[in-house]
Design a protein around this motif. Sequence first.
Motif, short mmCIF file in Angstrom:
data_model
loop_
_atom_site.label_atom_id
_atom_site.label_comp_id
_atom_site.label_asym_id
_atom_site.label_seq_id
_atom_site.Cartn_x
_atom_site.Cartn_y
_atom_site.Cartn_z
N GLU A 72 -1.37 9.68 -4.41
CA GLU A 72 -1.22 10.35 -3.12
C GLU A 72 0.12 9.99 -2.47
N ALA A 73 0.48 8.70 -2.55
CA ALA A 73 1.77 8.26 -1.98
C ALA A 73 2.92 8.93 -2.72
N CYS A 74 2.82 9.04 -4.04
CA CYS A 74 3.88 9.69 -4.82
C CYS A 74 4.04 11.15 -4.40
N ALA A 102 4.71 2.26 1.11
CA ALA A 102 5.65 2.84 0.14
C ALA A 102 6.41 4.01 0.76
N ILE A 103 5.70 4.86 1.47
CA ILE A 103 6.34 6.01 2.11
C ILE A 103 7.34 5.53 3.16
N ASP A 124 0.82 -1.22 0.00
CA ASP A 124 0.00 0.00 0.00
C ASP A 124 0.85 1.27 0.00
N GLY A 125 0.17 2.39 -0.14
CA GLY A 125 0.85 3.68 -0.20
C GLY A 125 1.57 4.05 1.08
N PHE A 126 0.99 3.73 2.22
CA PHE A 126 1.66 4.02 3.49
C PHE A 126 2.96 3.23 3.60
N MET A 179 -4.70 4.54 0.73
CA MET A 179 -3.96 5.65 0.11
C MET A 179 -3.66 5.27 -1.34
#
Length: 118
Positions: A59-61, A34-35, A30-32, A55
């Motif tokens: 949005e993550a980018c 990824a961050i 997920d995006g979280f 996310m």
Amino acid sequence: MLVVDDDPVQRASLEMLLTARGAIVHTVPDGFGAIEAYLATSIDVIVMDLRMPDMWGDEACEAIRMFTESAQPVVVGCSSLANGPERARRAGMDGYVGKPVAGDCLIDEIVRCLHRAR
């Protein structure tokens, strides 16, 4: 390299494709994630699904771009969304490939983005 996709089959497929070409690949769902992975390790390239729960990839980018002031990772978005290319561009992604992802198309897009980033 980081692969971000909520679909475990897609994530494993992308990981296999990229490792077969010599990449060291980390994966997150997920995006979280990824961050967190980006901030914890040195990642040059991120291949990220756009539509994920909690996310979205765009949005993550955007969040990753805000955290980094100097060396920016190359981010390639992947999606089957009709507006996927536009969402990827607006989020600051360097490239885009449609889903289902064809191996040669993804590799070509990553190489194109890396050459452009230099």
